[in-house]
Each structure stands twice: as structure tokens, then as C-alpha cells.
Design a protein around this motif. Structure first.
Motif, PDB file in Angstrom:
ATOM      1  N   UNK A  40      45.819   8.852  13.596  1.00  0.00           N
ATOM      2  CA  UNK A  40      46.112   7.971  14.675  1.00  0.00           C
ATOM      3  C   UNK A  40      44.941   7.142  15.325  1.00  0.00           C
ATOM      4  N   UNK A  41      43.946   8.131  15.574  1.00  0.00           N
ATOM      5  CA  UNK A  41      42.830   7.635  16.534  1.00  0.00           C
ATOM      6  C   UNK A  41      42.480   6.353  15.774  1.00  0.00           C
ATOM      7  N   UNK A  42      42.463   6.416  14.565  1.00  0.00           N
ATOM      8  CA  UNK A  42      41.673   5.388  13.592  1.00  0.00           C
ATOM      9  C   UNK A  42      42.770   3.922  13.945  1.00  0.00           C
ATOM     10  N   UNK A  43      43.892   4.014  14.390  1.00  0.00           N
ATOM     11  CA  UNK A  43      44.587   2.900  14.473  1.00  0.00           C
ATOM     12  C   UNK A  43      44.207   2.304  15.798  1.00  0.00           C
ATOM     13  N   UNK A  44      43.958   3.232  16.831  1.00  0.00           N
ATOM     14  CA  UNK A  44      43.503   2.542  18.193  1.00  0.00           C
ATOM     15  C   UNK A  44      41.996   1.970  18.001  1.00  0.00           C
ATOM     16  N   UNK A  45      41.170   2.455  17.115  1.00  0.00           N
ATOM     17  CA  UNK A  45      40.020   2.016  16.832  1.00  0.00           C
ATOM     18  C   UNK A  45      40.003   0.624  16.206  1.00  0.00           C
ATOM     19  N   UNK A  46      40.987   0.530  15.051  1.00  0.00           N
ATOM     20  CA  UNK A  46      41.154  -0.642  14.365  1.00  0.00           C
ATOM     21  C   UNK A  46      41.498  -1.945  15.181  1.00  0.00           C
ATOM     22  N   UNK A  47      42.571  -1.415  16.316  1.00  0.00           N
ATOM     23  CA  UNK A  47      43.038  -2.370  17.011  1.00  0.00           C
ATOM     24  C   UNK A  47      42.129  -3.005  17.889  1.00  0.00           C
ATOM     25  N   UNK A  48      41.216  -2.009  18.545  1.00  0.00           N
ATOM     26  CA  UNK A  48      40.031  -2.282  19.421  1.00  0.00           C
ATOM     27  C   UNK A  48      39.254  -3.126  18.932  1.00  0.00           C
ATOM     28  N   UNK A  49      38.842  -3.063  17.682  1.00  0.00           N
ATOM     29  CA  UNK A  49      37.781  -3.777  17.004  1.00  0.00           C
ATOM     30  C   UNK A  49      38.259  -4.939  16.049  1.00  0.00           C
ATOM     31  N   UNK A  51      39.073  -8.419  14.852  1.00  0.00           N
ATOM     32  CA  UNK A  51      38.730  -9.681  15.154  1.00  0.00           C
ATOM     33  C   UNK A  51      39.910 -10.479  15.460  1.00  0.00           C
ATOM     34  N   UNK A  52      39.767 -11.054  16.698  1.00  0.00           N
ATOM     35  CA  UNK A  52      40.837 -11.957  17.195  1.00  0.00           C
ATOM     36  C   UNK A  52      42.322 -11.128  17.225  1.00  0.00           C
ATOM     37  N   UNK A  53      42.178  -9.944  17.601  1.00  0.00           N
ATOM     38  CA  UNK A  53      43.340  -8.925  17.520  1.00  0.00           C
ATOM     39  C   UNK A  53      44.719  -9.683  18.171  1.00  0.00           C
ATOM     40  N   UNK A  54      44.263 -10.673  18.921  1.00  0.00           N
ATOM     41  CA  UNK A  54      45.304 -11.487  19.969  1.00  0.00           C
ATOM     42  C   UNK A  54      46.477 -11.787  19.090  1.00  0.00           C
ATOM     43  N   UNK A  55      46.131 -12.167  17.657  1.00  0.00           N
ATOM     44  CA  UNK A  55      47.315 -12.435  16.974  1.00  0.00           C
ATOM     45  C   UNK A  55      48.118 -11.337  16.328  1.00  0.00           C
ATOM     46  N   UNK A  56      47.564 -10.110  16.494  1.00  0.00           N
ATOM     47  CA  UNK A  56      48.594  -8.921  16.216  1.00  0.00           C
ATOM     48  C   UNK A  56      49.299  -8.598  17.196  1.00  0.00           C
ATOM     49  N   UNK A  57      50.548  -8.036  16.921  1.00  0.00           N
ATOM     50  CA  UNK A  57      51.624  -7.365  18.100  1.00  0.00           C
ATOM     51  C   UNK A  57      51.168  -5.998  18.474  1.00  0.00           C
ATOM     52  N   UNK A  58      49.769  -6.032  18.999  1.00  0.00           N
ATOM     53  CA  UNK A  58      49.420  -4.634  19.475  1.00  0.00           C
ATOM     54  C   UNK A  58      50.166  -4.035  20.538  1.00  0.00           C
ATOM     55  N   UNK A  59      50.989  -4.706  21.309  1.00  0.00           N
ATOM     56  CA  UNK A  59      51.805  -4.507  22.177  1.00  0.00           C
ATOM     57  C   UNK A  59      53.016  -3.465  21.939  1.00  0.00           C
ATOM     58  N   UNK A  60      53.268  -3.698  20.531  1.00  0.00           N
ATOM     59  CA  UNK A  60      54.390  -2.872  19.849  1.00  0.00           C
ATOM     60  C   UNK A  60      54.011  -1.393  19.382  1.00  0.00           C
ATOM     61  N   UNK A  61      52.636  -1.151  19.990  1.00  0.00           N
ATOM     62  CA  UNK A  61      52.238   0.215  19.462  1.00  0.00           C
ATOM     63  C   UNK A  61      52.016   1.240  20.761  1.00  0.00           C
ATOM     64  N   UNK A  62      52.786   2.307  20.481  1.00  0.00           N
ATOM     65  CA  UNK A  62      52.563   3.500  21.670  1.00  0.00           C
ATOM     66  C   UNK A  62      52.324   4.524  21.293  1.00  0.00           C
ATOM     67  N   UNK A  63      52.233   5.547  22.044  1.00  0.00           N
ATOM     68  CA  UNK A  63      51.881   6.780  21.933  1.00  0.00           C
ATOM     69  C   UNK A  63      53.076   7.353  21.285  1.00  0.00           C
ATOM     70  N   UNK A  64      53.050   8.734  20.577  1.00  0.00           N
ATOM     71  CA  UNK A  64      54.043   9.296  20.013  1.00  0.00           C
ATOM     72  C   UNK A  64      55.465   9.615  21.040  1.00  0.00           C
ATOM     73  N   UNK A  65      55.204   9.562  22.054  1.00  0.00           N
ATOM     74  CA  UNK A  65      56.277  10.212  23.103  1.00  0.00           C
ATOM     75  C   UNK A  65      56.639   8.840  23.885  1.00  0.00           C
ATOM     76  N   UNK A  66      56.242   7.681  23.412  1.00  0.00           N
ATOM     77  CA  UNK A  66      56.799   6.502  23.820  1.00  0.00           C
ATOM     78  C   UNK A  66      56.032   5.924  24.950  1.00  0.00           C
ATOM     79  N   UNK A  67      54.934   6.609  25.448  1.00  0.00           N
ATOM     80  CA  UNK A  67      54.119   6.213  26.483  1.00  0.00           C
ATOM     81  C   UNK A  67      53.049   5.288  26.061  1.00  0.00           C
ATOM     82  N   UNK A  68      52.748   4.264  27.202  1.00  0.00           N
ATOM     83  CA  UNK A  68      51.855   3.211  27.024  1.00  0.00           C
ATOM     84  C   UNK A  68      50.402   4.055  26.912  1.00  0.00           C
TER      85      UNK A  68
END
Length: 118
Positions: A40-49, A51-68
Motif C-alpha cells: 500500500x505504501x508504494x501506492x502513496x509513493x506513486x501518487x506523490x511522485x 508526473x502531473x498527478x493532477x490528472x489522476x483521481x487521487x482524491x478517491x484514494x483513502x486509508x483502509x478505514x475510510x479516513x483521509x
DNA sequence: ACCGTGACGGTAT
DNA sequence: TATACCGCCACGG
């Protein structure tokens, strides 16, 4: 060319791109679907890094318990809630009800049975 | 090469 | 339900 990042990140980002509007998924869920169970940590890393991640729906990704995942009070935290609200996803107490908005890779049939909400 | 950090997650208490 | 621990792995210092 090609910011390439890494094959794994590519798969992760491609998976994130598939999360439907109005639905959310956890980091671990994305990792599993991308064939990277337990990373899972790699997912956070991938999003953070990404390029132009602005195009991705990164806001739809949350922790396993539903928290930001961002620190409460941070700009990203507020932005994510804002972007989710825009898709009619309720965020109360920095948390989303996964039973209700969670993405389960539904087929069109499931979509009919479950409905986007309500 | 060692160590702390983090957009995580599952289990135990 | 909340907290504590531990496993996880890429990065940066």
C-alpha cells in the motif's frame, strides 16, 4: 521522454485512473488490484511522485478505514474533501463510509443493484 | 550501509 | 471504538 518512474508505479497509476467518479478505494485495495498485495505504501509513493498527478483521481484514494490519509488541517486534506464533495461523496469527521462509497470493481449489473448511492 | 520517515494495513489489546 | 505494534518498502540524510 517518459518519466517512466517504474513499472509498478505505472500499474498503480493506471489502476487509480480506473476508480469511478463518486466511488473511493483504499491504498491497499489499489495495490492488490495492481498485483502488488501488501504494498500500500508504494501506492502513496506513486501518487506523490506521479508526473502531473493532477490528472489522476487521487482524491478517491483513502486509508483502509475510510479516513483521509493526509494530516488533518493540511491543504491537501481540505482539497481532497472538497474534490470528494464535488462528486457527492460524503466526508464526515475526515472519514468516508466505505460500505457505501467503496469501489468493488462492479460490473454494470452490480452498479444497478448497488447504485452509485442511496 | 544505517536509520528515520511516511498519501498504509492487519492484528492484538 | 481507540491505541499500540509490527510488517512493509522506497527515499533522503
Amino acid at each position: 521522454m517518459a518519466a517512466a518512474v517504474s513499472p509498478e508505479a505505472e500499474r498503480i497509476l493506471a489502476t487509480v485512473a480506473r476508480v469511478p467518479k463518486g466511488r473511493v478505494a483504499s491504498y491497499g485495495q489499489i495495490a492488490s488490484i495492481a498485483g502488488l498485495t501488501g504494498r500500500a505504501r508504494l501506492v502513496g509513493w506513486a501518487l506523490r511522485n506521479s508526473p502531473g498527478g493532477t490528472k489522476l483521481p487521487w482524491h478517491r484514494i483513502l486509508r483502509a478505514d475510510g479516513r483521509i490519509a493526509f494530516p488533518e488541517g493540511s491543504d491537501a486534506y481540505a482539497l481532497q474533501i472538497r474534490r470528494l464533495a464535488r462528486e457527492r461523496v460524503a466526508v464526515t469527521g475526515g472519514r468516508v463510509d466505505l460500505a457505501r462509497y467503496g469501489w468493488h470493481r462492479a460490473s454494470s449489473l452490480d452498479a444497478m443493484l448497488w447504485g452509485p448511492r442511496d
